[in-house]
Structures are given as C-alpha cells and as structure tokens.
Scaffold this motif. Structure first.
Motif, PDB file in Angstrom:
ATOM      1  N   PRO A   1      46.978  14.539  29.014  1.00  0.00           N
ATOM      2  CA  PRO A   1      46.409  15.675  29.741  1.00  0.00           C
ATOM      3  C   PRO A   1      45.512  16.513  28.865  1.00  0.00           C
ATOM      4  CG  PRO A   1      48.729  16.058  29.249  1.00  0.00           C
ATOM      5  CD  PRO A   1      48.437  14.632  28.892  1.00  0.00           C
ATOM      6  N   THR A   2      44.471  17.070  29.490  1.00  0.00           N
ATOM      7  CA  THR A   2      43.584  17.989  28.801  1.00  0.00           C
ATOM      8  C   THR A   2      44.344  19.266  28.485  1.00  0.00           C
ATOM      9  OG1 THR A   2      41.719  17.097  30.023  1.00  0.00           O
ATOM     10  CG2 THR A   2      41.411  19.256  29.029  1.00  0.00           C
ATOM     11  N   PRO A   3      44.140  19.874  27.307  1.00  0.00           N
ATOM     12  CA  PRO A   3      44.817  21.138  27.011  1.00  0.00           C
ATOM     13  C   PRO A   3      44.512  22.169  28.086  1.00  0.00           C
ATOM     14  CG  PRO A   3      43.748  20.264  25.047  1.00  0.00           C
ATOM     15  CD  PRO A   3      43.290  19.417  26.199  1.00  0.00           C
ATOM     16  N   PRO A   4      45.482  23.060  28.370  1.00  0.00           N
ATOM     17  CA  PRO A   4      45.262  24.067  29.408  1.00  0.00           C
ATOM     18  C   PRO A   4      43.980  24.848  29.193  1.00  0.00           C
ATOM     19  CG  PRO A   4      47.560  24.075  28.722  1.00  0.00           C
ATOM     20  CD  PRO A   4      46.818  23.162  27.781  1.00  0.00           C
ATOM     21  N   ALA A   5      43.223  25.045  30.278  1.00  0.00           N
ATOM     22  CA  ALA A   5      41.944  25.748  30.179  1.00  0.00           C
ATOM     23  C   ALA A   5      42.085  27.237  30.417  1.00  0.00           C
ATOM     24  CB  ALA A   5      40.954  25.160  31.189  1.00  0.00           C
ATOM     25  N   GLY A   6      43.239  27.659  30.917  1.00  0.00           N
ATOM     26  CA  GLY A   6      43.387  29.055  31.293  1.00  0.00           C
ATOM     27  C   GLY A   6      43.520  30.031  30.140  1.00  0.00           C
ATOM     28  N   GLY A   7      43.742  29.519  28.937  1.00  0.00           N
ATOM     29  CA  GLY A   7      43.866  30.406  27.794  1.00  0.00           C
ATOM     30  C   GLY A   7      45.206  31.117  27.778  1.00  0.00           C
ATOM     31  N   PRO A   8      45.404  32.028  26.826  1.00  0.00           N
ATOM     32  CA  PRO A   8      46.703  32.673  26.649  1.00  0.00           C
ATOM     33  C   PRO A   8      46.999  33.817  27.608  1.00  0.00           C
ATOM     34  CG  PRO A   8      45.149  33.488  25.021  1.00  0.00           C
ATOM     35  CD  PRO A   8      44.433  32.419  25.796  1.00  0.00           C
ATOM     36  N   SER A   9      46.035  34.257  28.389  1.00  0.00           N
ATOM     37  CA  SER A   9      46.240  35.418  29.254  1.00  0.00           C
ATOM     38  C   SER A   9      46.318  35.016  30.719  1.00  0.00           C
ATOM     39  CB  SER A   9      45.113  36.443  29.063  1.00  0.00           C
ATOM     40  OG  SER A   9      43.873  35.884  29.454  1.00  0.00           O
ATOM     41  N   ALA A  10      47.026  35.846  31.487  1.00  0.00           N
ATOM     42  CA  ALA A  10      47.209  35.589  32.914  1.00  0.00           C
ATOM     43  C   ALA A  10      46.037  36.130  33.722  1.00  0.00           C
ATOM     44  CB  ALA A  10      48.506  36.249  33.385  1.00  0.00           C
ATOM     45  N   LEU A  11      45.935  35.662  34.971  1.00  0.00           N
ATOM     46  CA  LEU A  11      45.092  36.326  35.954  1.00  0.00           C
ATOM     47  C   LEU A  11      45.867  37.537  36.444  1.00  0.00           C
ATOM     48  CD1 LEU A  11      42.779  36.565  38.077  1.00  0.00           C
ATOM     49  CD2 LEU A  11      44.152  35.058  39.542  1.00  0.00           C
ATOM     50  N   GLU A  12      45.265  38.710  36.348  1.00  0.00           N
ATOM     51  CA  GLU A  12      45.911  39.938  36.800  1.00  0.00           C
ATOM     52  C   GLU A  12      45.039  40.585  37.875  1.00  0.00           C
ATOM     53  OE1 GLU A  12      46.993  42.555  33.627  1.00  0.00           O
ATOM     54  OE2 GLU A  12      47.643  40.917  32.318  1.00  0.00           O
ATOM     55  N   VAL A  13      45.631  40.799  39.033  1.00  0.00           N
ATOM     56  CA  VAL A  13      44.911  41.362  40.176  1.00  0.00           C
ATOM     57  C   VAL A  13      45.600  42.652  40.600  1.00  0.00           C
ATOM     58  CG1 VAL A  13      44.193  41.001  42.560  1.00  0.00           C
ATOM     59  CG2 VAL A  13      44.196  39.069  40.949  1.00  0.00           C
ATOM     60  N   GLU A  14      44.832  43.727  40.667  1.00  0.00           N
ATOM     61  CA  GLU A  14      45.341  45.005  41.164  1.00  0.00           C
ATOM     62  C   GLU A  14      44.266  45.620  42.055  1.00  0.00           C
ATOM     63  OE1 GLU A  14      46.665  49.451  39.586  1.00  0.00           O
ATOM     64  OE2 GLU A  14      46.652  47.769  38.168  1.00  0.00           O
ATOM     65  N   ILE A  15      44.481  45.511  43.356  1.00  0.00           N
ATOM     66  CA  ILE A  15      43.541  46.072  44.327  1.00  0.00           C
ATOM     67  C   ILE A  15      44.251  47.222  45.025  1.00  0.00           C
ATOM     68  CG2 ILE A  15      42.080  45.615  46.327  1.00  0.00           C
ATOM     69  CD1 ILE A  15      42.135  42.644  45.536  1.00  0.00           C
ATOM     70  N   ARG A  16      43.789  48.427  44.773  1.00  0.00           N
ATOM     71  CA  ARG A  16      44.444  49.615  45.313  1.00  0.00           C
ATOM     72  C   ARG A  16      43.819  50.065  46.629  1.00  0.00           C
ATOM     73  NH1 ARG A  16      44.120  50.701  39.804  1.00  0.00           N
ATOM     74  NH2 ARG A  16      42.306  52.059  40.103  1.00  0.00           N
ATOM     75  N   GLY A  17      42.806  49.331  47.064  1.00  0.00           N
ATOM     76  CA  GLY A  17      42.200  49.653  48.346  1.00  0.00           C
ATOM     77  C   GLY A  17      40.901  48.903  48.545  1.00  0.00           C
ATOM     78  N   LYS A  18      40.684  48.421  49.771  1.00  0.00           N
ATOM     79  CA  LYS A  18      39.430  47.778  50.129  1.00  0.00           C
ATOM     80  C   LYS A  18      39.134  48.104  51.592  1.00  0.00           C
ATOM     81  CE  LYS A  18      35.853  45.204  50.688  1.00  0.00           C
ATOM     82  NZ  LYS A  18      34.528  45.642  50.186  1.00  0.00           N
ATOM     83  N   THR A  19      37.995  48.769  51.806  1.00  0.00           N
ATOM     84  CA  THR A  19      37.558  49.148  53.149  1.00  0.00           C
ATOM     85  C   THR A  19      36.160  48.603  53.381  1.00  0.00           C
ATOM     86  OG1 THR A  19      38.872  51.184  53.037  1.00  0.00           O
ATOM     87  CG2 THR A  19      37.128  51.097  54.691  1.00  0.00           C
ATOM     88  N   PHE A  20      35.917  48.086  54.574  1.00  0.00           N
ATOM     89  CA  PHE A  20      34.561  47.642  54.895  1.00  0.00           C
ATOM     90  C   PHE A  20      34.163  48.159  56.274  1.00  0.00           C
ATOM     91  CE2 PHE A  20      37.405  44.189  56.226  1.00  0.00           C
ATOM     92  CZ  PHE A  20      36.973  43.934  57.522  1.00  0.00           C
ATOM     93  N   ARG A  21      32.874  48.064  56.561  1.00  0.00           N
ATOM     94  CA  ARG A  21      32.346  48.558  57.827  1.00  0.00           C
ATOM     95  C   ARG A  21      32.507  47.485  58.901  1.00  0.00           C
ATOM     96  NH1 ARG A  21      28.938  52.850  58.656  1.00  0.00           N
ATOM     97  NH2 ARG A  21      30.045  53.577  56.795  1.00  0.00           N
ATOM     98  N   GLY A  22      33.161  47.833  59.995  1.00  0.00           N
ATOM     99  CA  GLY A  22      33.387  46.891  61.078  1.00  0.00           C
ATOM    100  C   GLY A  22      32.171  46.722  61.961  1.00  0.00           C
ATOM    101  N   ALA A  23      32.264  45.780  62.896  1.00  0.00           N
ATOM    102  CA  ALA A  23      31.137  45.484  63.790  1.00  0.00           C
ATOM    103  C   ALA A  23      30.786  46.674  64.667  1.00  0.00           C
ATOM    104  CB  ALA A  23      31.477  44.268  64.656  1.00  0.00           C
TER     105      ALA A  23
END
Length: 253
Positions: free
Chosen positions: A7-29
């Motif tokens: 197997p190829t060595p892991p490509a993701g590196g030593p750090s995690a994916l970290e997601v923190e979304i405290r809000g997302k608003t969009f304009r509706g139709a």
C-alpha cells in the motif's frame, strides 16, 4: 505479487480534517433567508473514512461545498489535512468526463505537471480498468464511468478525498461492486475521506465514522465510530450493526 500487497503510505498526513460550521444561511428562491446549518463540528482522523448521513436537504452537500472551498460564506473554521501535496480530490454524482478524451487521458488530465508521466498501472488494475484505458466515455456504462472518476481522484494522491453520493442511481449489484472497489483502492492508497450518502448500509460498509445530521438547520445528531476492520464486515456483522444503529437513531433506515 498482489497489487494490494504494497500500500501507498497514507496521504492524509499527521493531522485530521477538522470541521466547525457555526452557521450557514443562504438566500432562498423567494428572496428570504434560509438557515441551512445551525452548528456542526466533527473530526475525521488521518487516513480514515467518514460518512455524513441525514435527511434530504439537511446541509450535507452544503458542508462538502464549504470544505471544498466552493462556498466561503459561512461562520466557523476549517482545518484540512496536512502532508503530501495538500491536494483535495472530489467525486460527484456525475462522473464529469470529457467526451473527446480517452479514459486514460481523462485520468491523466488531473495530474500535476511533475506527475504527468507517472505509472498508473496499479490504479487501473485495482479498479478493473486495464482494458478500458483507450475507450471513450460514450463507450462506458455509468458504473464504468464512475470507476474512471474514482481513478481520476486517486491518481493525484490527495490529502483529502470528498465524495458526494458517488453511487446514487446505480442498481444495488453495481453499487455493491463499486463500494468494494472503492475500499480496495482506498486501502491501497490510504487518504482521509469524507462521503455524503443517504444509504445507511453503504455507510456501514465503508465507514470508520458515521456522522448523523438532523433536519435543516443541521446540527450533529450523533457520531457512531466503527472499529471492525473492513475485511471482517460480513453479512451477519452488517445486519447486527444496522439493527444497533437503528435502535439508537430512529428513522435512519
């Protein structure tokens, strides 16, 4: 010697994916504001496979778009996996292949200049595309076209792989075969992966971590970690796991 024995060595590196979304608003139709995401936060460990699952319209694809940098208008922060070239690959519902390019040309178009001539034999072999390299997209079934899309994503050796319902609209036999191929190529070329799906069976088959979202505006409903190796996830194990998840998260099946 098997293609999967080195197997190829892991490509993701030593750090995690970290997601923190405290809000997302969009304009509706109708011109009004629509609150898509209230607050979601999760991590995906390096070289692990996570899945987002939740009701239609709950913000799963919006989350992927934010991670991919396609929608920068949100409250919160992201930390993408480090290491390697820091490349991010995406696989969408549509394969998005150039019809005037062969299978191999479509895959190689994604490669950076320094990798232009790199040997892709192992990748094509794992995905069962050896005999399709000179074919054109019009000659491929949807299942084969999606294999090519997977090959294109893995060819760049991404630090992060994002998949948006890559097996939707396929018959179950074809989808099951492609899930197996995805795990084969991901095991041979480990990278941090995050997939959106509506299919809990699919999530259980593929994931190390399943992240459940509520209805819109999205919040984290719960996180289910799976430690059983993929090779040991037989039919009995899958049914037992599905039953346990269904009891804990009503309505997900």
């Amino acid at each position: 010697m098997s293609n999967l024995s080195k197997p190829t060595p892991p490509a993701g590196g030593p750090s995690a994916l970290e997601v923190e979304i405290r809000g997302k608003t969009f304009r509706g139709a109708d011109g009004g504001d629509v609150r898509a995401i209230e607050e979601i936060a999760f991590k995906v460990a390096p070289a692990s496979f996570a899945t987002l699952i939740g009701p239609s319209g709950c913000g799963k694809t919006t989350t992927l778009r934010i991670i991919l940098g396609l929608d920068p208008d949100f409250e919160g922060r992201l930390r993408l996996p480090e290491g390697g070239a820091g490349r991010v690959a995406a696989v969408f519902q549509e394969p998005r292949l150039l019809p005037w390019r062969s299978v191999e040309e479509n895959v190689r178009l994604a490669l950076p200049d320094e990798d232009a001539g790199r040997d892709l034999d192992q990748l094509f072999s794992i995905l069962g595309l050896d005999e399709m390299r000179s074919r054109y997209p019009s000659e491929l079934s949807l299942g084969l076209a999606r294999r090519v899309a997977l090959a294109r994503a893995f060819a760049i050796r991404p630090s992060l792989l994002v998949l948006d319902e890559p097996f939707v609209s396929l018959d179950e036999q074809t989808a099951t075969r492609l899930r197996k191929l995805l795990i084969d190529v991901w095991s041979a070329r480990p990278t941090t992966a995050l997939m959106v799906t509506h299919n809990l069976r699919e999530a259980v088959q593929l994931s190390d971590r399943i992240i459940f979202l509520t209805e819109r505006p999205a919040r984290i409903r719960g996180i289910h970690d799976i430690v059983t190796p993929h090779a040991e996830r037989d039919t009995r194990w899958r049914e037992t796991t599905l039953s346990a998840i269904a009891k804990r998260y009503s309505g997900v099946l």
